[in-house]
Design an enzyme around this catalytic site. Structure first.
Site, PDB file in Angstrom:
ATOM      1  N   LYS A 136       5.213  -9.700   9.649  1.00  0.00           N
ATOM      2  CA  LYS A 136       4.605  -8.834  10.668  1.00  0.00           C
ATOM      3  C   LYS A 136       3.081  -9.037  10.624  1.00  0.00           C
ATOM      4  O   LYS A 136       2.432  -9.107  11.645  1.00  0.00           O
ATOM      5  CB  LYS A 136       4.947  -7.362  10.438  1.00  0.00           C
ATOM      6  CG  LYS A 136       4.335  -6.471  11.526  1.00  0.00           C
ATOM      7  CD  LYS A 136       4.763  -5.046  11.406  1.00  0.00           C
ATOM      8  CE  LYS A 136       4.079  -4.321  10.292  1.00  0.00           C
ATOM      9  NZ  LYS A 136       2.616  -4.140  10.483  1.00  0.00           N
ATOM     10  N   ASP A 137       2.554  -9.138   9.409  1.00  0.00           N
ATOM     11  CA  ASP A 137       1.124  -9.404   9.237  1.00  0.00           C
ATOM     12  C   ASP A 137       0.934 -10.922   9.162  1.00  0.00           C
ATOM     13  O   ASP A 137       0.548 -11.465   8.122  1.00  0.00           O
ATOM     14  CB  ASP A 137       0.607  -8.701   7.989  1.00  0.00           C
ATOM     15  CG  ASP A 137       0.733  -7.195   8.116  1.00  0.00           C
ATOM     16  OD1 ASP A 137       0.124  -6.627   9.029  1.00  0.00           O
ATOM     17  OD2 ASP A 137       1.484  -6.592   7.324  1.00  0.00           O
ATOM     18  N   HIS A 176       9.501  -3.531   3.341  1.00  0.00           N
ATOM     19  CA  HIS A 176       9.012  -3.761   1.968  1.00  0.00           C
ATOM     20  C   HIS A 176      10.184  -4.014   1.014  1.00  0.00           C
ATOM     21  O   HIS A 176      10.104  -4.864   0.130  1.00  0.00           O
ATOM     22  CB  HIS A 176       8.273  -2.522   1.442  1.00  0.00           C
ATOM     23  CG  HIS A 176       7.018  -2.175   2.166  1.00  0.00           C
ATOM     24  ND1 HIS A 176       6.905  -1.059   2.950  1.00  0.00           N
ATOM     25  CD2 HIS A 176       5.816  -2.796   2.213  1.00  0.00           C
ATOM     26  CE1 HIS A 176       5.677  -0.993   3.447  1.00  0.00           C
ATOM     27  NE2 HIS A 176       4.997  -2.030   3.020  1.00  0.00           N
ATOM     28  N   MET A 235       0.851  -1.193   0.000  1.00  0.00           N
ATOM     29  CA  MET A 235       0.000   0.000   0.000  1.00  0.00           C
ATOM     30  C   MET A 235       0.890   1.248   0.000  1.00  0.00           C
ATOM     31  O   MET A 235       0.449   2.334   0.377  1.00  0.00           O
ATOM     32  CB  MET A 235      -0.936  -0.014   1.204  1.00  0.00           C
ATOM     33  CG  MET A 235      -1.878  -1.222   1.168  1.00  0.00           C
ATOM     34  SD  MET A 235      -3.394  -0.975   2.071  1.00  0.00           S
ATOM     35  CE  MET A 235      -2.794  -0.779   3.711  1.00  0.00           C
ATOM     36  N   ALA A 239       4.091   3.892   0.965  1.00  0.00           N
ATOM     37  CA  ALA A 239       4.774   4.374   2.175  1.00  0.00           C
ATOM     38  C   ALA A 239       5.837   3.352   2.570  1.00  0.00           C
ATOM     39  O   ALA A 239       5.869   2.850   3.691  1.00  0.00           O
ATOM     40  CB  ALA A 239       3.783   4.629   3.313  1.00  0.00           C
ATOM     41  N   SER A 282       4.480   1.060   8.048  1.00  0.00           N
ATOM     42  CA  SER A 282       4.212   2.375   7.447  1.00  0.00           C
ATOM     43  C   SER A 282       3.532   3.295   8.448  1.00  0.00           C
ATOM     44  O   SER A 282       3.582   4.516   8.326  1.00  0.00           O
ATOM     45  CB  SER A 282       3.308   2.217   6.219  1.00  0.00           C
ATOM     46  OG  SER A 282       3.896   1.306   5.332  1.00  0.00           O
TER      47      SER A 282
HETATM   48  O1  PAF Z   1      -0.108  -5.799   3.691  1.00  0.00           O
HETATM   49  C1  PAF Z   1      -0.505  -4.863   2.974  1.00  0.00           C
HETATM   50  O2  PAF Z   1       0.163  -3.858   2.750  1.00  0.00           O
HETATM   51  C2  PAF Z   1      -1.904  -4.980   2.351  1.00  0.00           C
HETATM   52  O3  PAF Z   1      -2.791  -5.611   3.194  1.00  0.00           O
HETATM   53  C3  PAF Z   1      -1.875  -5.647   0.958  1.00  0.00           C
HETATM   54  C4  PAF Z   1      -1.453  -7.100   1.042  1.00  0.00           C
HETATM   55  C5  PAF Z   1      -0.959  -4.894   0.026  1.00  0.00           C
HETATM   56  C6  PAF Z   1      -3.288  -5.628   0.360  1.00  0.00           C
HETATM   57  O4  PAF Z   1      -3.760  -4.315   0.199  1.00  0.00           O
END
Ligand code: PAF
Length: 279
Positions: free
Chosen positions: A149-150, A37, A30, A32, A186
């Protein structure tokens, strides 16, 4: 590096790459962007012939309008960073490109999408599944990279790709941390100086709690983490669950799983931070 805004153009370019036998790696974001990333993109560049990043702040996964409105947007800078680590294509669509009409699909992703974030952010994972399935359909990647992290998001995306039979390998990548332990996010830029100084308490407490295992029970470790973080007046733990890393079901005994993972969400002031640790 090519920056592309339209689905049609991206599909055409990637079709040419695919026809010449190239493997495609994909890092959905997304924007930022931070070093976390970029580590995903570096891994993609290493593993694949062509790497694609998407930058799209997906409105359907935000259940808090203020969070969506204040989500940082830094497209130009993001593109510079991606180019520097070897990204080949940035896909940066606008909302009407991704959602020419409202996406009314409801995904039934089972328990992995219902617990923890699923319970606290209703609709969030349905929105994630909507956008990631659309992006996978456009990019058709061989591999897609997601940060641990997610942690729960990865389980949800795996389930979505399994249900839709999408031929993509989901590659989890380790959490990147600041020097003081704070998980890169972010949202960290929204912390005030005071909050930023306090936020590493989350990672510090999680790490410390691993030293109590297996001597203390699951419940005692949970209580310790929640109490220690809540002692700071700037912090409020929303939940802390110790779960089986595969099913994401809460455990009561350490012996219930070979992969116990502690997943936490903490409000640091107004900013919602998440983190996790393997026991
Ligand atoms: O983890 C993220 O940044 C978002 O949930 C993703 C996977 C890009 C979907 O919008």
């Amino acid at each position: 590096m090519k920056i592309i805004h339209s689905i049609k153009e991206l599909k055409q370019s990637l079709q040419v790459e695919r026809e010449s036998g190239k493997k495609i790696g994909f890092v959905p974001t997304m924007g930022a962007l931070h070093a976390g990333h970029l580590s995903l993109m570096r891994q993609s560049v290493k593993d694949n012939d062509v790497s694609v990043a998407s930058i799209f702040v997906n409105p359907t996964q935000f259940n808090d309008k203020n969070d969506l409105a204040t989500y940082p947007r830094t497209l130009e800078k993001d593109c510079e960073l991606l180019e520097a680590v070897g990204c080949d294509y940035v896909f940066a669509p606008d909302e009407s490109e991704m959602y020419p009409e409202p996406d009314t699909r409801i995904f039934e992703l089972g328990r992995v999408a219902e617990v923890m974030e699923g319970a606290h952010r209703p609709g969030h994972f349905n929105g994630v599944a909507q956008i990631v399935s659309k992006l996978f359909e456009v990019v058709e990647p061989d591999k897609a990279y997601f940060g641990e992290k997610d942690f729960q998001q990865i389980a949800v995306i795996r389930e979505m790709t399994r249900q839709l039979n999408l031929p993509v390998e989901i590659v989890p990548c380790p959490i990147l941390r600041e020097a003081d332990g704070l998980a890169m996010s972010s949202r960290n830029v929204r912390l005030t100086n005071e909050q930023r100084q306090k936020a590493p308490l989350i990672a510090r407490t999680l790490k410390e709690s691993t030293t109590f295992v297996p001597g203390k029970s699951v419940e005692e470790v949970k209580e310790y983490v929640i109490r220690t973080i809540n002692q700071d007046p700037v912090m409020r733990v929303e939940y802390y669950e110790i779960v089986d890393g595969k099913t994401l079901e809460s455990i009561r005994e350490w012996s219930e799983t070979e992969e116990p993972v502690g997943c936490i969400t903490v409000f640091c002031g107004e900013v919602r931070l998440i983190d996790n640790i393997k026991y």
